[in-house]
Scaffold this active site. Structure first.
Site, short mmCIF file in Angstrom:
data_model
loop_
_atom_site.label_atom_id
_atom_site.label_comp_id
_atom_site.label_asym_id
_atom_site.label_seq_id
_atom_site.Cartn_x
_atom_site.Cartn_y
_atom_site.Cartn_z
N ASN A 13 0.85 -1.35 0.12
CA ASN A 13 -0.01 -0.17 0.14
C ASN A 13 0.93 1.21 0.13
OD1 ASN A 13 -2.48 -1.36 0.35
ND2 ASN A 13 -2.28 -1.21 2.66
N GLY A 216 3.04 -6.25 22.42
CA GLY A 216 3.54 -4.79 22.50
C GLY A 216 4.65 -4.75 23.30
N GLY A 246 4.67 -4.58 14.55
CA GLY A 246 4.33 -6.09 14.19
C GLY A 246 4.95 -6.72 13.12
N ASP A 247 4.85 -5.95 12.15
CA ASP A 247 5.48 -6.14 10.63
C ASP A 247 6.95 -6.51 10.77
OD1 ASP A 247 2.84 -6.17 9.51
OD2 ASP A 247 3.09 -4.10 8.89
P1 ADP Z 1 1.09 -5.35 16.48
O1 ADP Z 1 1.51 -3.97 16.06
O2 ADP Z 1 0.84 -6.37 15.47
O3 ADP Z 1 -0.21 -5.21 17.30
P2 ADP Z 1 2.84 -5.55 18.93
O4 ADP Z 1 2.57 -4.27 19.23
O5 ADP Z 1 2.69 -6.65 19.67
O6 ADP Z 1 2.21 -5.85 17.35
O7 ADP Z 1 4.48 -5.50 18.53
C1 ADP Z 1 5.21 -6.31 18.00
C2 ADP Z 1 6.30 -6.56 18.72
O8 ADP Z 1 7.24 -5.23 18.55
C3 ADP Z 1 6.24 -6.82 20.20
O9 ADP Z 1 6.22 -8.45 20.54
C4 ADP Z 1 7.45 -6.36 20.81
O10 ADP Z 1 8.83 -7.24 20.68
C5 ADP Z 1 8.08 -5.22 19.80
N1 ADP Z 1 7.31 -3.94 20.57
C6 ADP Z 1 5.96 -3.31 20.17
N2 ADP Z 1 5.88 -2.02 20.91
C7 ADP Z 1 6.93 -2.31 21.81
C8 ADP Z 1 7.16 -1.19 22.77
N3 ADP Z 1 6.48 -0.16 23.26
N4 ADP Z 1 8.12 -1.53 23.66
C9 ADP Z 1 9.04 -2.53 23.19
N5 ADP Z 1 8.92 -3.35 22.26
C10 ADP Z 1 7.64 -3.14 21.50
#
Ligand code: ADP
Length: 301
Positions: A13, A216, A246-247
């Site tokens: 996209n 996260g 996440g990506d």
């Molecule tokens: P999505 O964007 O698909 O919801 P997540 O937010 O779970 O995915 O993020 C994916 C990965 O990135 C997490 O498992 C973590 O390892 C890392 N990550 C994401 N947000 C944070 C953060 N605020 N601090 C540290 N690591 C993060």
């Protein structure tokens, strides 16, 4: 670490992003800030992450239109070293996401799938799928293509499915998946009524050999059939923009598995890459380099 071969099958996209004081209600017009045009789409983001942060030999199977959005997307992919010879050009506009962002960081998004609805497995795509160590897909393209890509991989190659955005999965797709990657919301959608993320992960691991649930800032959980999920913490960082975390995680996980890493090692590395991605603005622009990820893995507790 040896270099593995990853084929990503997914969406491309162009993200059109405008900052607004508040999101418009139906019938309303609001004035926003300057327009930002950036390269996005789960497939393209994950391919960039596999190549740049994961160091994998990466091919993207996708579809683009004949427009300036396609040129922007291709520039970002080739800049990261992603092979684009299995990207088809079709007579439909390149996929576009219309995104408004409010001051609290909340996004409202409309996606025009465009060319993404026309992804097909070309002869080049099938050739690469047959040579891949890992095939990685998401759910922003037709399910038939995801299914066909999984079936076209060589015996022994792993199929990693990032089941996002959420939608029900047919039984014949479940049976193809070696590693399922979902966030907390997607895990709850696929295992309704589990009552907790560990239970959801364990329940999903009854259907596929390995399940990774990203949480996260809390890191992730890795569940394997018959075992209680293991927690993998993420490094503590100052989050600036969580787009693309996440990506980045999925792309780096696929690259690690393709290089022969153990699942937990690959998840740890992917978590560091995801954490680094949230310290920068944008999706593909926020993907760290392999050297930054290696330094982060070394520094992680
Ligand atoms: P999505 O964007 O698909 O919801 P997540 O937010 O779970 O995915 O993020 C994916 C990965 O990135 C997490 O498992 C973590 O390892 C890392 N990550 C994401 N947000 C944070 C953060 N605020 N601090 C540290 N690591 C993060």
């Amino acid at each position: 670490m040896s270099v593995g071969k990853v084929v990503v099958v997914g969406s491309v996209n162009v993200d059109l992003v405008v900052a607004v004081e508040r999101h418009p209600a139906p019938g309303q017009t609001v004035l926003g800030g300057d327009l930002r045009r950036t390269a996005g789409g789960k497939g393209a983001n994950q391919a960039v992450a596999a190549a740049r942060a994961g160091g994998a030999d990466t091919t993207l199977v996708a579809a683009l239109g004949h427009d300036t959005a396609a040129e922007l997307a291709l520039g970002s992919l080739t800049g990261a070293g992603v092979r684009t010879d299995a990207v088809q050009r079709v007579d439909v506009p390149t996929g576009t996401a219309l995104i408004t962002v409010s001051p609290d960081g909340e996004n409202a998004i409309v996606v025009a799938a465009g060319a993404n609805a026309h992804v097909a497995l070309t002869a080049t795509a099938r050739e690469r799928l047959a040579q891949a160590d890992v095939v990685l897909a998401q759910l922003e393209i037709p399910l038939d293509v995801v299914r066909a890509a999984a079936a076209a991989r060589r015996p022994g190659a792993r199929f990693v499915l990032n089941a996002a955005p959420s939608r029900p999965l047919p039984d014949d797709l479940w049976s193809q998946v070696d590693v399922l990657v979902v966030n907390e919301h997607e895990a709850a959608d696929l295992a309704p009524g589990a009552g907790g993320v560990e239970v959801a992960a364990a329940r999903l691991a009854e259907r596929v050999p390995t399940v990774v649930v990203t949480l996260g800032a809390e890191g992730s959980l890795v569940a394997r059939r018959g075992q209680w999920p293991a927690a993998v913490p993420a490094p503590r960082v100052r989050a600036v923009d969580t787009t693309g975390a996440g990506d980045t995680f999925c792309g780096v996980l696929a690259a690690g598995l393709a290089a022969g890493d153990d699942v937990l090692d690959a998840v740890r590395r992917a978590g560091v890459a995801g954490a680094l991605a949230v310290t920068r603005a944008g999706a593909q622009a926020a993907v760290p380099s392999a050297a930054e990820v290696a330094a982060g893995v070394g520094a992680a507790p």
